[in-house]
Structure formats: C-alpha cells, structure tokens
Design a protein around this motif. Structure first.
Motif, PDB file in Angstrom:
ATOM      1  N   LEU A 147      29.243  24.264  32.369  1.00 35.23           N
ATOM      2  CA  LEU A 147      29.630  25.582  32.378  1.00 35.23           C
ATOM      3  C   LEU A 147      30.148  26.167  33.800  1.00 35.23           C
ATOM      4  O   LEU A 147      29.515  25.560  34.878  1.00 35.23           O
ATOM      5  N   HIS A 148      31.141  26.841  33.802  1.00 34.71           N
ATOM      6  CA  HIS A 148      31.833  27.164  35.096  1.00 34.71           C
ATOM      7  C   HIS A 148      32.429  28.621  34.601  1.00 34.71           C
ATOM      8  O   HIS A 148      32.463  29.345  33.552  1.00 34.71           O
ATOM      9  N   LEU A 149      32.835  29.180  35.690  1.00 38.57           N
ATOM     10  CA  LEU A 149      33.734  30.452  35.799  1.00 38.57           C
ATOM     11  C   LEU A 149      34.642  30.502  36.983  1.00 38.57           C
ATOM     12  O   LEU A 149      34.726  29.571  37.721  1.00 38.57           O
ATOM     13  N   SER A 150      34.881  31.540  37.471  1.00 33.17           N
ATOM     14  CA  SER A 150      35.663  31.965  38.716  1.00 33.17           C
ATOM     15  C   SER A 150      34.914  31.299  39.849  1.00 33.17           C
ATOM     16  O   SER A 150      33.763  31.296  40.275  1.00 33.17           O
ATOM     17  N   PRO A 151      35.758  30.681  41.101  1.00 27.08           N
ATOM     18  CA  PRO A 151      34.895  30.227  42.223  1.00 27.08           C
ATOM     19  C   PRO A 151      34.455  31.603  42.846  1.00 27.08           C
ATOM     20  O   PRO A 151      34.730  32.750  42.369  1.00 27.08           O
ATOM     21  N   CYS A 152      33.514  31.463  43.824  1.00 28.97           N
ATOM     22  CA  CYS A 152      33.052  32.352  44.761  1.00 28.97           C
ATOM     23  C   CYS A 152      33.638  32.115  46.064  1.00 28.97           C
ATOM     24  O   CYS A 152      33.434  31.082  46.702  1.00 28.97           O
ATOM     25  N   ARG A 153      33.994  33.150  46.789  1.00 33.07           N
ATOM     26  CA  ARG A 153      34.678  33.145  47.991  1.00 33.07           C
ATOM     27  C   ARG A 153      33.410  32.937  49.134  1.00 33.07           C
ATOM     28  O   ARG A 153      32.198  33.156  49.037  1.00 33.07           O
ATOM     29  N   VAL A 154      33.917  32.246  50.213  1.00 30.83           N
ATOM     30  CA  VAL A 154      32.952  32.036  51.406  1.00 30.83           C
ATOM     31  C   VAL A 154      33.691  32.576  52.569  1.00 30.83           C
ATOM     32  O   VAL A 154      32.859  32.451  53.777  1.00 30.83           O
ATOM     33  N   CYS A 155      34.389  33.648  52.632  1.00 27.77           N
ATOM     34  CA  CYS A 155      34.841  34.395  53.718  1.00 27.77           C
ATOM     35  C   CYS A 155      35.686  35.743  53.011  1.00 27.77           C
ATOM     36  O   CYS A 155      35.924  35.831  51.847  1.00 27.77           O
ATOM     37  N   ASP A 156      35.812  36.532  54.231  1.00 30.45           N
ATOM     38  CA  ASP A 156      36.258  37.900  53.731  1.00 30.45           C
ATOM     39  C   ASP A 156      37.645  37.700  52.971  1.00 30.45           C
ATOM     40  O   ASP A 156      38.226  38.387  51.893  1.00 30.45           O
ATOM     41  N   GLY A 157      38.538  36.542  53.399  1.00 32.63           N
ATOM     42  CA  GLY A 157      39.737  36.576  52.796  1.00 32.63           C
ATOM     43  C   GLY A 157      40.106  35.974  51.394  1.00 32.63           C
ATOM     44  O   GLY A 157      41.059  36.219  50.882  1.00 32.63           O
ATOM     45  N   GLY A 158      38.924  35.585  50.955  1.00 26.81           N
ATOM     46  CA  GLY A 158      39.070  35.103  49.265  1.00 26.81           C
ATOM     47  C   GLY A 158      39.240  33.533  49.360  1.00 26.81           C
ATOM     48  O   GLY A 158      39.037  32.733  50.301  1.00 26.81           O
ATOM     49  N   PHE A 159      39.442  33.205  47.898  1.00 31.19           N
ATOM     50  CA  PHE A 159      39.670  31.870  47.753  1.00 31.19           C
ATOM     51  C   PHE A 159      41.160  31.516  46.919  1.00 31.19           C
ATOM     52  O   PHE A 159      41.756  32.618  46.398  1.00 31.19           O
ATOM     53  N   LYS A 160      41.450  30.319  46.982  1.00 32.58           N
ATOM     54  CA  LYS A 160      42.474  29.916  46.248  1.00 32.58           C
ATOM     55  C   LYS A 160      42.092  28.788  45.616  1.00 32.58           C
ATOM     56  O   LYS A 160      41.685  27.494  46.228  1.00 32.58           O
ATOM     57  N   ASP A 161      42.493  28.399  44.381  1.00 31.29           N
ATOM     58  CA  ASP A 161      41.935  27.290  43.397  1.00 31.29           C
ATOM     59  C   ASP A 161      43.237  26.892  42.625  1.00 31.29           C
ATOM     60  O   ASP A 161      43.624  27.871  41.923  1.00 31.29           O
ATOM     61  N   ILE A 162      43.667  25.470  42.641  1.00 32.22           N
ATOM     62  CA  ILE A 162      44.144  25.150  41.516  1.00 32.22           C
ATOM     63  C   ILE A 162      43.731  24.623  40.412  1.00 32.22           C
ATOM     64  O   ILE A 162      42.479  23.936  40.582  1.00 32.22           O
ATOM     65  N   VAL A 163      43.978  24.769  39.100  1.00 31.74           N
ATOM     66  CA  VAL A 163      43.241  24.680  37.981  1.00 31.74           C
ATOM     67  C   VAL A 163      44.257  23.978  36.923  1.00 31.74           C
ATOM     68  O   VAL A 163      45.253  24.497  36.649  1.00 31.74           O
ATOM     69  N   ILE A 164      43.772  22.893  36.664  1.00 33.20           N
ATOM     70  CA  ILE A 164      44.532  21.702  35.617  1.00 33.20           C
ATOM     71  C   ILE A 164      43.697  21.779  34.609  1.00 33.20           C
ATOM     72  O   ILE A 164      42.560  21.205  34.528  1.00 33.20           O
ATOM     73  N   LEU A 165      44.321  21.852  33.319  1.00 34.84           N
ATOM     74  CA  LEU A 165      43.620  21.867  31.932  1.00 34.84           C
ATOM     75  C   LEU A 165      44.630  21.283  30.997  1.00 34.84           C
ATOM     76  O   LEU A 165      45.855  21.407  31.097  1.00 34.84           O
ATOM     77  N   PRO A 166      44.183  20.875  29.777  1.00 33.44           N
ATOM     78  CA  PRO A 166      45.162  20.705  28.498  1.00 33.44           C
ATOM     79  C   PRO A 166      45.894  21.707  28.245  1.00 33.44           C
ATOM     80  O   PRO A 166      45.481  22.860  28.388  1.00 33.44           O
TER      81      PRO A 166
END
Length: 220
Positions: A147-166
């Motif tokens: 189970l998962h959902l969106s990442p959570c940021r660790v700084c004011d600037g936010g986050f970037k995540d590359i997502v690979i799926l079928p």
C-alpha cells in the motif's frame, strides 16, 4: 536527514535500506537511471500547491532504460514512465496495484507504506503503516502487495518522483463491475484505493473512505 526526521516526528521513520523495508520492496541496483533523473530535473515542475501526477511521458519512454526495464523488471510486458511531483505532507489514503511499481527519487522524500493483505472489510488503520525515508537518486521496487500513495516532502521545496508501472495503470476504467468487496476499491485501471475521510479529492474520484485513524501529517 533520517536522524532529523525522527526527531521531529512522533512515528518512527525507517530507511529503505533497513530490514524493515524488505516486506514492502527492495532497493534496485545495476540500472542507470541518469537520463530519467536529468529529464525530471530539467523538464518537470513542482506545483505551488498539492501534487501533479503524469502517468506516461513520451520523451522519458524514448530513453534506452525503457527497454531494459520492460525486458527485465516487467518480463517484457509494456510499461509506462511518468512522474509525481508535489508538496504533500499527509497520509491521505493508500493505493495498490496488481504489479510492482518502480520509484526513482529525484529528490529526497518519505513514503508511507502498508500491506494490502492487512485490509479488512475495506478498511485499514493508519497505525499499521510504516514510514520510510528515500534518499535522492535511490531507485526502489515496491511489490504488488504494498500500500502506498504520494510521497511526502522533506523540505519546503517539495519532492520529485519518477514512477514506472505497467502500461495503462492509473488511467480511466472502461467499465466497473462490483463483484466483491475488493472490486469496490478499484477506481482506475490497476488502481485500488482506500481514502481517508478527510481526503475529499480521492473520495470524489470514487475511492472508499476506509482509512481509519488520524490523517497524520509528517514533519521535516
């Protein structure tokens, strides 16, 4: 970073390199994700509010790593490469897929993870979840039971995540048939979701409000 996150939060934050992560997924090695990371850094933006998710980006899918991932991690099945960028700090809910998901951390972020087989009567308790810190440039495989959902940021600037799926995952359903309790959770292709009652955006998409407990906000 991990030490600081544990100081400011009232839940334990684990590293994806810790033994606790093994039930949820694994850290990938032996792959060169530099083209994807560079593209994300130069061509994707972090919105001022909320998150943005793009399931498939044609330019990212033209890099040689596409064929490598398709032929190895996904057993020659078609895949899609996209991204999720944002400023999320709360649990909000959980999704799962009937497949693995690859995440490449372009920035540091946290992930809140659980296990799909712990869902009971379409409900899941927030206290059952574990939180993991993912350092930038780390690539992970999350198993289909995670189970998962969106990442959570660790700084004011936010986050970037590359997502690979079928290929086709997280795109609109052609139809929906209710046959059992789990089928009520399906809201997009290969996407089953439980939302926190406070997460109105997910509920409007058709998600079941089955996440029980505090919609905890993670601090940094």
């Amino acid at each position: 970073m991990l030490e600081r996150l544990n100081k400011v939060n009232d839940v334990e934050i684990f590293s994806v390199f810790s033994p606790e992560f093994k039930v949820f997924g694994r850290v990938l090695s032996g792959y060169d994700f530099s083209d994807l990371i560079k593209f994300s850094q130069e061509n994707t933006q972090i919105p001022e509010n909320a998150n943005i998710y793009v399931a498939s980006v044609e330019e990212m899918e033209k890099f040689p790593i596409y064929e490598t991932l398709k032929n190895t991690l996904f057993g020659e099945s078609p895949i899609q490469i996209g991204y999720c960028n944002g400023r999320n700090t709360t649990y909000n809910g959980f999704e799962y897929h009937k497949s693995s998901e690859i995440n490449i951390a372009v920035t540091d972020f946290m992930l809140v993870l659980g296990l799909s087989y712990e869902i009971e009567n379409n409900t899941y308790k927030t206290q059952q979840a574990k939180v993991f810190y993912v350092p930038k440039y780390t690539a992970i495989e999350m198993y289909g039971t995670t189970l998962h959902l969106s990442p959570c940021r660790v700084c004011d600037g936010g986050f970037k995540d590359i997502v690979i799926l079928p290929k086709g995952t997280n795109t609109p359903l052609q139809s929906k048939t209710i046959t059992d309790e789990e089928s009520k959770l399906l809201i997009q292709k290969n996407k089953w979701v439980i939302a926190h009652p406070q997460r109105e955006a997910l509920i409007k998409q058709g998600a079941v409000a089955g996440l029980i407990g505090e919609n905890k906000e993670l601090k940094y």
